[in-house]
Design a protein around this motif. Structure first.
Motif, mmCIF file in Angstrom:
data_model
loop_
_atom_site.group_PDB
_atom_site.id
_atom_site.type_symbol
_atom_site.label_atom_id
_atom_site.label_comp_id
_atom_site.label_asym_id
_atom_site.label_seq_id
_atom_site.Cartn_x
_atom_site.Cartn_y
_atom_site.Cartn_z
ATOM 1 N N ILE A 23 38.479 45.522 42.303
ATOM 2 C CA ILE A 23 39.635 45.518 41.555
ATOM 3 C C ILE A 23 39.561 44.376 40.543
ATOM 4 O O ILE A 23 38.763 43.460 40.878
ATOM 5 C CB ILE A 23 40.970 45.406 42.395
ATOM 6 C CG1 ILE A 23 40.889 44.229 43.259
ATOM 7 C CG2 ILE A 23 41.102 46.619 43.190
ATOM 8 C CD1 ILE A 23 42.439 43.639 43.523
ATOM 9 N N THR A 24 40.174 44.467 39.396
ATOM 10 C CA THR A 24 40.422 43.633 38.400
ATOM 11 C C THR A 24 41.531 42.811 38.603
ATOM 12 O O THR A 24 42.626 43.258 38.826
ATOM 13 C CB THR A 24 40.314 44.373 37.104
ATOM 14 O OG1 THR A 24 39.223 45.140 37.047
ATOM 15 C CG2 THR A 24 40.143 43.550 35.971
ATOM 16 N N ILE A 25 41.487 41.585 38.589
ATOM 17 C CA ILE A 25 42.755 40.804 38.692
ATOM 18 C C ILE A 25 42.760 39.888 37.250
ATOM 19 O O ILE A 25 41.832 39.205 37.083
ATOM 20 C CB ILE A 25 42.823 39.740 39.967
ATOM 21 C CG1 ILE A 25 42.583 40.530 41.111
ATOM 22 C CG2 ILE A 25 43.591 38.580 40.035
ATOM 23 C CD1 ILE A 25 42.493 40.069 42.431
ATOM 24 N N LYS A 26 43.970 39.653 36.881
ATOM 25 C CA LYS A 26 44.427 38.847 35.812
ATOM 26 C C LYS A 26 44.831 37.505 36.296
ATOM 27 O O LYS A 26 45.614 37.585 37.124
ATOM 28 C CB LYS A 26 45.342 39.515 34.905
ATOM 29 C CG LYS A 26 44.829 40.594 34.048
ATOM 30 C CD LYS A 26 45.609 40.851 32.921
ATOM 31 C CE LYS A 26 44.977 41.651 31.591
ATOM 32 N NZ LYS A 26 44.272 42.878 32.094
ATOM 33 N N LEU A 27 44.384 36.567 35.701
ATOM 34 C CA LEU A 27 44.794 35.226 36.214
ATOM 35 C C LEU A 27 45.597 34.637 35.015
ATOM 36 O O LEU A 27 45.000 34.044 33.858
ATOM 37 C CB LEU A 27 43.782 34.280 36.355
ATOM 38 C CG LEU A 27 42.665 34.733 37.734
ATOM 39 C CD1 LEU A 27 41.283 33.705 37.556
ATOM 40 C CD2 LEU A 27 43.250 34.596 38.723
ATOM 41 N N GLU A 28 47.022 34.607 35.310
ATOM 42 C CA GLU A 28 47.826 34.163 33.997
ATOM 43 C C GLU A 28 49.074 33.573 34.452
ATOM 44 O O GLU A 28 49.559 33.733 35.739
ATOM 45 C CB GLU A 28 48.021 35.153 33.075
ATOM 46 C CG GLU A 28 48.342 36.667 33.403
ATOM 47 C CD GLU A 28 48.258 37.529 32.418
ATOM 48 O OE1 GLU A 28 48.725 38.710 32.719
ATOM 49 O OE2 GLU A 28 47.572 37.250 31.474
#
Lengths: 148, 523
Positions: free
Chosen positions: B518-523
């Motif tokens: 899965i793709t995870i955004k770090l923001e």
């Protein structure tokens, strides 16, 4: 003994909400009974015997849970097909934070009044109410997550 | 009308225990106020849900209560530590495969190089501090070369040099009565949450100089942003001497004091779910710290579709074409779970602190499960005739052989062979032998003595496969239960009792490689 057997269902459900598996529940009831026998002379008013007995029971449950954490060896549960529903329900109830869960279990699963719960847990009625409320909220959020 | 007042009364309203006036007020308000009405409906349906499900609790099972029974049998367990936490320390891996020294050196050089490269990269970028504080005692020089302290770990790099000879010295713990803690850490360092004291784990790193060993100390985070740390070493041993009897032991006092600063990490609250064949892995939080990338996660251990218990989930992070695996600075840690309910764990991966990513990919590489919770209740019981071995027993469609019982002067060993069919699916069977003398129940668990690394096609592979990050299954071939019979030991079973032991199988373990991403955004 007869007094305990008469209320077995109630006690069983309380212990169930902490530990789930039958063998542990059996141990808890056994130990609670022994402790109640030992300490019965410290009880001031016999009218409160039931709430007093349950507060011992809850302490036993908490003790078992603490031991589990210590050993990191959780007691086994055998789950058969026909127990899956029961286990899922346990997981839902168990997902509520312990202090809120106690209040919800005593109120809706076992059927005590807010006054009785206040005596069992030794907390004011206002706190009982807010704990039940918070517990139901947590359960609600979980159920919504499961459904969607 | 005040909505807060109404909300306070809702529970009593549902119970029907309000007085008449209050009940009318609540009822009227619910007719007018959409928000309170929604709150009411939600509460009511949750309560109904609980009440309707209460009968699912099976209270009909028989309970044996005996008020004369006041004594509960004591239970003793001799558990393998591996059950409690899997710390994939390099040295644990190496010893468990029992490799020759040549293989070990190759493995050690490569993993040390990875660690040292990662360390240098951080120090050169100004993360952490280079140090040069040393002490000489008994012809051995100990130098603190550097420190990286962050909110997850305090990691100190030490160098131990033999000034007169060519020995690689390492702290020596000893065993039995001779056991000491040869390396202690003190000062502005946190207390270990389980052991309730200062703990310094150490990882040994290879250097080209034959008289030098580098030691990476890993301790809890510092308690202050700026503080002092004291390290004290009291006993050393040469680590590579094959002849155990001829090993050189050095005692002394190597004390070092250094000052350090704690580096802030970046934390991201995440809410992502990965489905693992019925178990949901929920990613909760990612911390980017200099020493490691820490990922906190949760999953329900029981898989109701497949009826097994998930024990361990391992994953890696991919960022800009590079794969970040188990942490190399500090202790590579992943939580192991053995129980029901929600497992909350965390995994330590290689640092991404300098990369500072805004989007990463998380890949679940491996998970492990067992057919039941591996504890003593519900174990399958077998009666073994120890005078008539080998004996084959059936468990879960596999054949397990009790091969031999060997009597030594002060102990007895029982050798057990796992199923040897080529298409065997499980990796390991957990088993124990239990003695009940009426007062104490003693369980002794089997330890692994022979294992085989196999790839996903069932071929046997060597340690290189681990170095190359290939998918490997660690198949246990043989196990051993060692029982003390000498009265001089704390716990022993008298020789004449040995054959009265009851053999139990707890369950079996399995490994899968799902490769979910899965793709995870770090923001």
């Amino acid at each position: 003994m007869y007094w305990i057997l008469e209320r077995k269902d109630k006690f069983y459900k309380i212990a169930w909400s902490y530990v789930y598996n039958h063998e542990d529940i059996e141990d808890i009831l056994q130990n609670t009974m022994i402790k109640a026998y030992e300490k019965v002379n410290t009880l001031k008013n016999i009218r409160f015997f039931e709430t007093w007995f349950i507060s011992i029971l809850i302490n036993e449950c908490r003790q078992i849970l603490r031991n589990r954490e210590k050993e990191l060896l959780q007691k086994d549960i055998e789950i058969y097909d026909y127990h899956i529903d029961e286990y899922n329900f346990f997981q839902e109830i168990y997902s509520i934070d312990e202090i809120f869960r106690e209040a919800v279990v005593l109120k809706y699963i076992v059927g005590y009044s807010q006054e009785e719960i206040s005596k069992i847990l030794d907390i004011p009625i206002g706190t009982v109410k807010s704990r039940i409320y918070r517990g139901l909220k947590e359960l609600r959020i979980l159920l919504e997550e499961v459904q969607t | 009308m005040n909505c807060n007042w109404i909300k306070e009364k809702l529970l009593d309203y549902i119970d029907g225990i309000l007085n008449e006036d209050e009940e009318i007020l609540v009822k009227e308000h619910l007719g007018q106020c959409e928000e309170c009405n929604r709150e009411y409906k939600e509460l009511k349906s949750t309560i109904d849900y609980v009440l309707n499900n209460t009968n699912r609790i099976d209270t009909t099972r028989e309970i044996n209560l005996n008020h004369n029974k006041t004594k509960v049998k004591k239970i003793r367990r001799f558990t393998r530590t591996g059950l409690i936490a899997i710390v994939l320390s390099l040295f644990l891996v190496v010893t468990s495969y029992g490799t020759e020294i040549f293989d070990f050196m190759k493995f050690w050089k490569k993993s040390s190089e990875i660690t040292e490269t990662a360390w240098e990269k951080l120090i050169e970028s100004g993360v952490g501090d280079r140090l040069d504080v040393s002490v000489i005692n008994n012809d051995v020089k100990v130098t603190a070369e550097g420190i990286i302290a962050d909110e997850l770990n305090t990691v100190i790099l030490l160098r131990i040099e033999d000034l007169k000879g060519n020995i690689r010295y390492t702290p020596f713990y000893g065993s039995g009565e001779d056991e000491i803690n040869p390396i202690t850490i003190d000062g502005d360092i946190g207390i270990h949450p389980i052991f309730k004291e200062h703990i310094a784990n150490s990882i040994r790193l290879y250097t080209e100089e034959e008289n030098t060993l580098r030691l990476m100390l890993v301790a809890e985070p510092m308690t202050k942003d700026n503080g002092n740390i004291k390290i004290s070493i009291t006993r050393l041993i040469d680590m590579l001497n094959k002849d155990k009897e001829a090993r050189v032991i050095k005692e002394g006092n190597w004390d070092i004091e250094i000052s350090a600063r704690k580096i802030k990490s970046k934390q991201f609250i995440i809410d992502e779910v990965i489905d693992l064949e019925g178990n949901e892995l929920r990613i909760k939080k990612i911390t980017l710290a200099p020493t490691e990338t820490n990922v906190e996660y949760e999953f329900e251990t029981y898989n109701s579709e497949k009826k097994y218990f998930l024990n361990l989930v391992s994953f890696v992070i991919e960022y800009e074409g590079k794969t970040y695996r188990m942490s190399t600075i500090g202790i590579p840690y992943n939580s192991y779970h053995n129980g029901y309910g929600t497992a909350k764990g965390s995994i330590s991966l290689e640092t991404l602190y300098l990369e500072d990513p805004i989007e990463i990919e998380l890949i679940v590489e491996e998970y492990r499960y067992a057919n039941k919770i591996l504890t003593s209740k519900g174990d399958k019981r077998y009666n073994i005739d120890f005078n008539n071995l080998p004996q084959v027993i059936d468990y879960n469609n596999s054949q397990i052989t009790i091969e031999d019982i060997i009597y030594y002067e002060d102990s007895v060993e029982i050798i057990i062979k796992e199923d040897d069919s080529i298409d065997r699916k499980y990796t390991e069977t957990d088993m124990h032998i239990t003695y009940d003398d009426g007062e104490v129940i003693t369980s002794i668990y089997a330890a692994n003595i022979e294992s085989e690394l196999r790839d996903d096609k069932g071929n046997v592979v060597d340690l290189d496969a681990i170095l190359n990050n290939e998918k490997t299954y660690n198949y246990i071939i043989r196990k051993k239960i060692r029982i003390n019979t000498s009265k001089e030991e704390d716990f022993y079973i008298p020789k004449e009792m040995i054959e009265k032991g009851v053999f139990y199988i707890q369950g079996q373990r399995y490994t899968e490689f799902p490769n979910k991403k899965i793709t995870i955004k770090l923001e």
